[in-house]
Design a protein around this motif. Structure first.
Motif, short mmCIF file in Angstrom:
data_model
loop_
_atom_site.label_atom_id
_atom_site.label_comp_id
_atom_site.label_asym_id
_atom_site.label_seq_id
_atom_site.Cartn_x
_atom_site.Cartn_y
_atom_site.Cartn_z
N ARG A 8 0.84 -1.21 0.00
CA ARG A 8 0.00 0.00 0.00
C ARG A 8 0.87 1.25 0.00
NH1 ARG A 8 -3.82 2.62 -2.16
NH2 ARG A 8 -4.78 4.21 -0.84
N ASP A 11 2.06 1.67 -3.49
CA ASP A 11 0.96 2.12 -4.35
C ASP A 11 0.70 3.62 -4.19
OD1 ASP A 11 0.45 -0.36 -5.46
OD2 ASP A 11 -1.15 -0.88 -4.05
N VAL A 12 0.58 4.07 -2.95
CA VAL A 12 0.27 5.48 -2.69
C VAL A 12 1.41 6.38 -3.17
CG1 VAL A 12 -0.10 7.21 -0.90
CG2 VAL A 12 -1.28 5.01 -0.77
N SER A 13 2.65 5.99 -2.86
CA SER A 13 3.80 6.80 -3.26
C SER A 13 3.90 6.91 -4.77
CB SER A 13 5.09 6.19 -2.70
OG SER A 13 5.05 6.11 -1.29
N VAL A 16 0.85 9.01 -6.28
CA VAL A 16 1.02 10.46 -6.07
C VAL A 16 2.09 11.00 -7.01
CG1 VAL A 16 1.80 12.22 -4.45
CG2 VAL A 16 0.19 10.46 -3.69
N LEU A 101 -4.85 5.47 -5.80
CA LEU A 101 -4.77 6.38 -4.66
C LEU A 101 -5.96 6.19 -3.73
CD1 LEU A 101 -2.84 8.57 -3.69
CD2 LEU A 101 -4.25 10.25 -4.88
N GLY A 103 -7.41 3.45 -3.12
CA GLY A 103 -7.37 2.13 -2.50
C GLY A 103 -8.29 1.13 -3.17
#
Length: 201
Positions: A8, A11-13, A16, A101, A103
């Motif tokens: 996760r 994924d987020v990094s 963004v 982003l 999820g």
């Protein structure tokens, strides 16, 4: 830190960073889609996510509206030259970073498919929904739309059983190479892939 939490974070990094870096490009693509295909610029469709939960997939639009009177009924007939370019370069997938982003998706996992397919899977094929769907996955680097549905699902389930951060990173690297080569964009005689109607018993 568990695999899920590390995944996760990745994924987020990446989502963004990807959205920030490609924002100017996406604005240009959005304008071009609006001028060549009209509005809406984004293609939105309900797809089945983890555990079969429904979410709205975001992609750039690549087809004109359906109009049988003008001979625009099938995907192949509706897919434009510009849309074909977007698909062959995977640029149509950029808005899906928003799904990551949120999820609803991951960078790596089985590709999200239409909700209507849910009751067509065998119990083994349905295991693909034990994880978040991905922008890319094992099936995408092993042949993408040149594979049969059964082959795709075999690789999807294999990923579910073998998933790890190192595998995810290898698949992301392999995906970059596949995109450059434009491998497996569409099945034979199809705009993308034929509809999945269930596997033979």
């Amino acid at each position: 830190m568990t695999y899920d939490s590390r995944k996760r974070l990745l994924d987020v990094s990446a989502a963004v960073l990807g959205l920030l870096l490609t924002l100017p490009l996406m604005l240009i693509l959005a304008l071009t889609v609006a001028l060549t295909l009209g509005r809406p610029v984004l293609f939105r469709q309900h797809r089945a996510g983890r555990h079969g939960t429904t979410f709205t997939l975001l992609k750039f639009r690549t087809m004109v509206d359906e109009d049988p009177a003008r001979g625009l009924a099938t995907d192949a007939e509706r897919l434009t030259g510009w849309g074909r370019f977007l698909r062959s370069t995977s640029l149509d997938e950029l808005p899906s970073l928003v799904n990551v982003l949120r999820g609803e998706m991951s960078l790596v996992g089985p590709r999200p498919l239409p909700v209507r397919y849910l009751d067509r899977y065998t119990p083994d094929q349905a295991r693909r929904h034990e994880v978040l769907p991905g922008i890319t996955g094992l099936a995408q680097v092993r042949g993408r739309n040149l594979l049969t549905w059964e082959e795709k699902f075999h690789y999807d389930v294999a990923y579910v059983g073998a998933r790890s951060l190192s595998l995810d990173l290898r698949l992301l690297a392999a995906t970059a190479l596949a995109v450059i080569r434009r491998d497996g964009i569409s099945a034979h005689d199809e705009a993308t892939a034929p509809e999945f109607k269930g596997s033979p018993v």
